[in-house]
Design a protein around this motif. Structure first.
Motif: not given
Length: 89
Positions: A38-43, A45-46
């Motif tokens: 989930v955190k990787q996906r946030i990175v 998208l950012s």
């Protein structure tokens, strides 16, 4: 051609340095977030959003903006983000 590309890099050293540095930081963040997908996906998208905004801002600043350039940056950001996103499955 190759010489035109080199001249562009020389004329916009600061912009490309910022892009390189920030993308490198995003890569480190992406790797550091493993195994939290989930955190990787946030990175991801950012990073994609940053790349798109960076491209539009830099081209607007040098008065070289067009719809084609905007679509190009959007397409590259979406494609790269999608590929990275698929890696997190």
């Amino acid at each position: 051609s190759y010489l035109i590309m080199i001249r562009e890099f020389k004329n916009h050293k600061t912009a490309y340095s910022v892009l390189t540095f920030v993308l490198f930081v995003f890569i480190l963040l992406f790797l550091q977030m493993w195994p939290d997908r989930v955190k990787q996906r946030i990175v991801i998208l950012s990073m994609s959003l940053f790349y798109f905004v960076w491209g539009v801002v830099v081209h607007r600043k040098i008065n070289h903006i067009s719809k084609k350039i905007i679509w190009e940056y959007l397409a590259v950001a979406f494609l790269a983000g999608s590929i990275l996103f698929l890696l997190t499955f």
